[in-house]
Design an enzyme around this catalytic site. Structure first.
Site, PDB file in Angstrom:
ATOM      1  N   GLU A 112      -0.675  -1.963  -2.123  1.00 19.80           N
ATOM      2  CA  GLU A 112       0.411  -1.121  -2.614  1.00 19.80           C
ATOM      3  C   GLU A 112       0.923  -1.637  -3.952  1.00 19.80           C
ATOM      4  OE1 GLU A 112       2.652   0.696   1.255  1.00 19.80           O
ATOM      5  OE2 GLU A 112       2.949  -1.458   0.928  1.00 19.80           O
ATOM      6  N   CYS A 125       5.272  -3.274 -10.243  1.00 16.45           N
ATOM      7  CA  CYS A 125       4.987  -4.432  -9.391  1.00 16.45           C
ATOM      8  C   CYS A 125       3.581  -4.249  -8.831  1.00 16.45           C
ATOM      9  CB  CYS A 125       6.014  -4.513  -8.279  1.00 16.45           C
ATOM     10  SG  CYS A 125       5.752  -5.875  -7.115  1.00 16.45           S
ATOM     11  N   CYS A 132      -2.187 -11.554   2.249  1.00 12.15           N
ATOM     12  CA  CYS A 132      -1.803 -12.840   1.663  1.00 12.15           C
ATOM     13  C   CYS A 132      -2.024 -13.921   2.709  1.00 12.15           C
ATOM     14  CB  CYS A 132      -0.340 -12.829   1.213  1.00 12.15           C
ATOM     15  SG  CYS A 132       0.169 -14.361   0.391  1.00 12.15           S
ATOM     16  N   CYS A 136       4.383 -16.822   4.411  1.00  8.67           N
ATOM     17  CA  CYS A 136       5.831 -16.974   4.310  1.00  8.67           C
ATOM     18  C   CYS A 136       6.474 -16.176   5.444  1.00  8.67           C
ATOM     19  CB  CYS A 136       6.332 -16.504   2.954  1.00  8.67           C
ATOM     20  SG  CYS A 136       5.712 -17.505   1.581  1.00  8.67           S
ATOM     21  N   CYS A 139       8.118 -12.533   5.068  1.00  6.34           N
ATOM     22  CA  CYS A 139       7.422 -11.563   4.217  1.00  6.34           C
ATOM     23  C   CYS A 139       6.436 -10.738   5.028  1.00  6.34           C
ATOM     24  CB  CYS A 139       6.687 -12.302   3.097  1.00  6.34           C
ATOM     25  SG  CYS A 139       5.710 -11.226   2.026  1.00  6.34           S
ATOM     26  N   CYS A 367      11.084  -6.344  -2.450  1.00  9.57           N
ATOM     27  CA  CYS A 367      10.505  -7.680  -2.337  1.00  9.57           C
ATOM     28  C   CYS A 367      10.288  -8.070  -0.876  1.00  9.57           C
ATOM     29  CB  CYS A 367      11.424  -8.686  -3.014  1.00  9.57           C
ATOM     30  SG  CYS A 367      10.828 -10.370  -2.969  1.00  9.57           S
TER      31      CYS A 367
END
Length: 376
Positions: A112, A125, A132, A136, A139, A367
């Site tokens: 995205e 962005c 990933c 984290c 996230c 974010c």
């Protein structure tokens, strides 16, 4: 806190169902582009024509390249411009000025990007990885694991498509140009270092060999891969570095950002300071404020002290970010009064501090929210 070790994927898988994207014009240097067109039996100047169409006119459509013979354009586009991204869905917020796009890649992977239009700038962005591997804990992307790195062309195509949509007036507010790119989408940019740096060089290269953007309008984010941060400082390209810190103490940060067990808070901050010393570019410290987890006043003081200890306040800027909700998360954003106190403490230490805008949170485009989900 959970003490169970988290397995980090610092490199993308090299085997398995995910393959290497097909060669694209963007993946080639200007010299390689000339070689590619001549291999196809065309004159060398065709490479410049193709670059002008792609980077200046923002198109890879053969029908739009009317200055090339029909047979030539079909052959060149067919060979050098394979379709790398297919738009699956777009969602809008903020009266149409925030647009989140879900792309399918050639192998079925999904990423995205989020385009945000402000009064004085437009910011895209971009994603640099499908998923990933750094896990984290707050996230949504980190919960996916890492599928693979994106190629340079797959990243640049996100930028070209956003720039094209803006130029065509497809985003609320009328036609305009793309001014800023931030590597804050899916993935850890510095874990895909080669492709990200090739993308940056393409973004800042003058037309017709690139998009001609200012390096100062490009931001590369990282959770603190210290060797890669130091390497970035030596590239000679003054992009903005954003360090996603989220805690000033190792005990908590190792829980929130597991890569901290490899490179500590102090090591990451030392590297950030070195980046400023080499480039002269002020570093951004990103800090997601999580209620009753990392938003304590003493942590704001500790962060302020650590930043000042590295040479005053002129080298750094803090961006506290109200935590954006993600499905299944046990955490939520800080109370507004606590947020104000946290910011006041940092400013009392002389640290320039600005609360980050959370645009797109209602479409899971802010974010920490990108998860490439097919259905909302």
């Amino acid at each position: 806190m959970n003490a169970t070790p988290v397995r980090l994927q610092l490199t993308a898988p090299t085997r398995g169902a995910r393959g290497k994207p097909p060669r694209h014009f963007v993946d080639l240097t200007p010299e390689e582009r000339v070689a590619a067109v001549t291999t196809l039996g065309e004159k060398p100047f065709r490479a410049k024509q193709l670059a002008t169409h792609y980077f200046t006119h923002l198109t890879a459509d053969a029908d739009a390249m009317t200055d090339l013979p029909k047979a030539s354009r079909d052959a060149l586009v067919g060979d050098l411009f394979p379709q790398l991204l297919t738009t699956s869905r777009t969602l809008t917020a903020d009266h149409g000025t925030t647009v989140k796009t879900l792309y399918h890649l050639f192998d079925g992977a999904k990423v995205e990007s989020v385009l945000m239009r402000y009064a004085s700038r437009t910011t895209l962005c971009v994603s640099s990885q499908a998923g990933c591997g750094l896990a984290c804990s707050f996230c949504a992307t980190g919960k996916m694991g890492l599928l693979r790195n994106l190629s340079t062309a797959e990243i640049v195509e996100q930028v070209r498509e956003a720039a094209r949509a803006l130029a065509a007036g497809e985003v609320a507010g009328g036609a305009t140009r793309l001014s800023n790119v931030v590597f804050m989408g899916m993935g850890e940019p510095l874990a895909n270092y080669k492709a990200v740096m090739a993308t940056v060089r393409t973004l800042v290269a003058p037309a017709p060999d690139g998009l001609g953007m200012s390096a100062r309008n490009v931001t590369v984010s990282t959770v603190g891969l210290v060797p890669a941060m130091d390497r970035l400082a030596g590239e000679g390209i003054p992009v903005t570095l954003a360090l996603s810190l989220h805690a000033p103490d190792d005990e908590l940060r190792s829980e929130l950002v597991p890569v901290n067990t490899r490179w500590s808070v102090d090591e990451a901050l030392d590297s950030a300071r070195r980046y400023f010393d080499v480039t002269g570019r002020r570093v951004s410290i990103e800090y997601a404020l999580i209620r009753d987890v990392n938003d304590h006043a003493w942590r704001a003081d500790l962060l302020g002290e650590k930043l000042l200890a590295r040479g005053g306040s002129g080298w750094v800027h803090c961006n506290p970010i109200p935590l954006n909700p993600t499905p299944g998360s046990r955490w939520t954003a800080s109370d507004p009064e606590v947020e104000r106190e946290f910011v006041a403490r940092l400013r009392a230490h002389g640290i320039p501090t600005t609360i980050r805008d959370t645009r797109g949170s209602d479409i899971d485009g802010a974010c920490g929210q990108l998860a490439a989900e097919e259905d909302e």
